[in-house]
Motif scaffolding. Structure first.
Motif, mmCIF file in Angstrom:
data_model
loop_
_atom_site.group_PDB
_atom_site.id
_atom_site.type_symbol
_atom_site.label_atom_id
_atom_site.label_comp_id
_atom_site.label_asym_id
_atom_site.label_seq_id
_atom_site.Cartn_x
_atom_site.Cartn_y
_atom_site.Cartn_z
ATOM 1 N N GLU A 1 1.678 11.764 -9.187
ATOM 2 C CA GLU A 1 0.996 12.427 -8.064
ATOM 3 C C GLU A 1 -0.303 13.075 -8.525
ATOM 4 N N LEU A 2 -0.276 13.622 -9.731
ATOM 5 C CA LEU A 2 -1.444 14.309 -10.280
ATOM 6 C C LEU A 2 -2.405 13.356 -10.999
ATOM 7 N N GLY A 3 -2.023 12.099 -11.119
ATOM 8 C CA GLY A 3 -2.877 11.123 -11.778
ATOM 9 C C GLY A 3 -2.976 11.321 -13.278
ATOM 10 N N LEU A 4 -1.920 11.861 -13.885
ATOM 11 C CA LEU A 4 -1.917 12.115 -15.326
ATOM 12 C C LEU A 4 -1.235 10.985 -16.078
ATOM 13 N N THR A 5 -1.747 10.686 -17.254
ATOM 14 C CA THR A 5 -1.058 9.762 -18.146
ATOM 15 C C THR A 5 0.031 10.530 -18.883
ATOM 16 N N GLN A 6 0.963 9.793 -19.466
ATOM 17 C CA GLN A 6 1.977 10.455 -20.289
ATOM 18 C C GLN A 6 1.315 11.197 -21.432
ATOM 19 N N GLU A 7 0.328 10.584 -22.029
ATOM 20 C CA GLU A 7 -0.348 11.205 -23.170
ATOM 21 C C GLU A 7 -0.986 12.536 -22.778
ATOM 22 N N ARG A 8 -1.661 12.561 -21.633
ATOM 23 C CA ARG A 8 -2.342 13.786 -21.187
ATOM 24 C C ARG A 8 -1.330 14.875 -20.838
ATOM 25 N N LEU A 9 -0.275 14.524 -20.100
ATOM 26 C CA LEU A 9 0.733 15.529 -19.742
ATOM 27 C C LEU A 9 1.420 16.051 -20.995
ATOM 28 N N ALA A 10 1.757 15.164 -21.919
ATOM 29 C CA ALA A 10 2.411 15.590 -23.160
ATOM 30 C C ALA A 10 1.525 16.579 -23.904
ATOM 31 N N GLN A 11 0.243 16.276 -23.971
ATOM 32 C CA GLN A 11 -0.701 17.173 -24.648
ATOM 33 C C GLN A 11 -0.720 18.540 -23.954
ATOM 34 N N GLN A 12 -0.798 18.553 -22.641
ATOM 35 C CA GLN A 12 -0.847 19.815 -21.887
ATOM 36 C C GLN A 12 0.451 20.607 -22.024
ATOM 37 N N GLY B 1 2.404 20.498 -24.714
ATOM 38 C CA GLY B 1 2.689 20.792 -26.113
ATOM 39 C C GLY B 1 3.839 19.984 -26.684
ATOM 40 N N MET B 2 3.890 18.707 -26.335
ATOM 41 C CA MET B 2 4.952 17.839 -26.844
ATOM 42 C C MET B 2 4.350 16.469 -27.155
ATOM 43 N N SER B 3 5.120 15.614 -27.774
ATOM 44 C CA SER B 3 4.619 14.281 -28.086
ATOM 45 C C SER B 3 4.764 13.362 -26.881
ATOM 46 N N GLN B 4 3.942 12.325 -26.849
ATOM 47 C CA GLN B 4 4.038 11.339 -25.767
ATOM 48 C C GLN B 4 5.387 10.637 -25.823
ATOM 49 N N GLY B 5 5.888 10.376 -27.026
ATOM 50 C CA GLY B 5 7.198 9.737 -27.173
ATOM 51 C C GLY B 5 8.323 10.581 -26.593
ATOM 52 N N ARG C 1 10.751 9.510 -23.436
ATOM 53 C CA ARG C 1 12.217 9.554 -23.480
ATOM 54 C C ARG C 1 12.752 10.410 -22.340
ATOM 55 N N MET C 2 12.098 11.539 -22.081
ATOM 56 C CA MET C 2 12.518 12.434 -21.018
ATOM 57 C C MET C 2 12.416 11.736 -19.656
ATOM 58 N N GLU C 3 11.293 11.057 -19.425
ATOM 59 C CA GLU C 3 11.102 10.370 -18.150
ATOM 60 C C GLU C 3 12.122 9.258 -17.935
ATOM 61 N N HIS C 4 12.657 8.722 -19.022
ATOM 62 C CA HIS C 4 13.667 7.674 -18.925
ATOM 63 C C HIS C 4 15.096 8.238 -18.910
ATOM 64 N N GLY C 5 15.215 9.554 -18.762
ATOM 65 C CA GLY C 5 16.530 10.174 -18.620
ATOM 66 C C GLY C 5 17.312 10.328 -19.894
ATOM 67 N N ARG C 6 16.636 10.239 -21.033
ATOM 68 C CA ARG C 6 17.338 10.360 -22.313
ATOM 69 C C ARG C 6 17.195 11.771 -22.864
#
Length: 95
Positions: free
Chosen positions: A31-42, A44-48, A52-57
């Motif tokens: 909705e916010l037009g963010l990439t995983q990389e950008r959200l992870a950076q904001q 304070g976590m890794s894109q990986g 994993r979180m987005e995939h329910g793991r």
């Protein structure tokens, strides 16, 4: 990331909380037009870890939940049912 376990030691987070949580993160991120990389950076976590979180793991710790809510400019609402169901939504902060 922490995963809740039942008394038998089986992972249950992916079954009743991890999946709805991951779907809610992904929906709000898109909705916010963010990439995983950008959200992870904001947040304070890794894109990986975010992937994993987005995939329910797995289910994140409370500090990670707070950082994600802030990075997504949202209130995080989680409703847990006594029957094992969960509803998760990121509600945009009022402007």
């Amino acid at each position: 990331m922490l995963v809740a376990t039942d008394r038998r030691g089986a992972g249950v987070a992916g079954e009743w909380l991890g999946r709805p949580f991951g779907a809610a993160v992904r929906t709000r991120r898109l909705e916010l037009g963010l990439t995983q990389e950008r959200l992870a950076q904001q947040a304070g976590m890794s894109q990986g870890a975010l992937s994993r979180m987005e995939h329910g793991r797995g289910v994140p710790t409370l500090p990670v939940l707070e950082r994600l809510a802030a990075a997504l400019s949202s209130n995080l609402l989680i409703s847990l049912s006594p029957h094992g169901g969960a509803h998760v939504v990121f509600k945009a902060l009022p402007r």
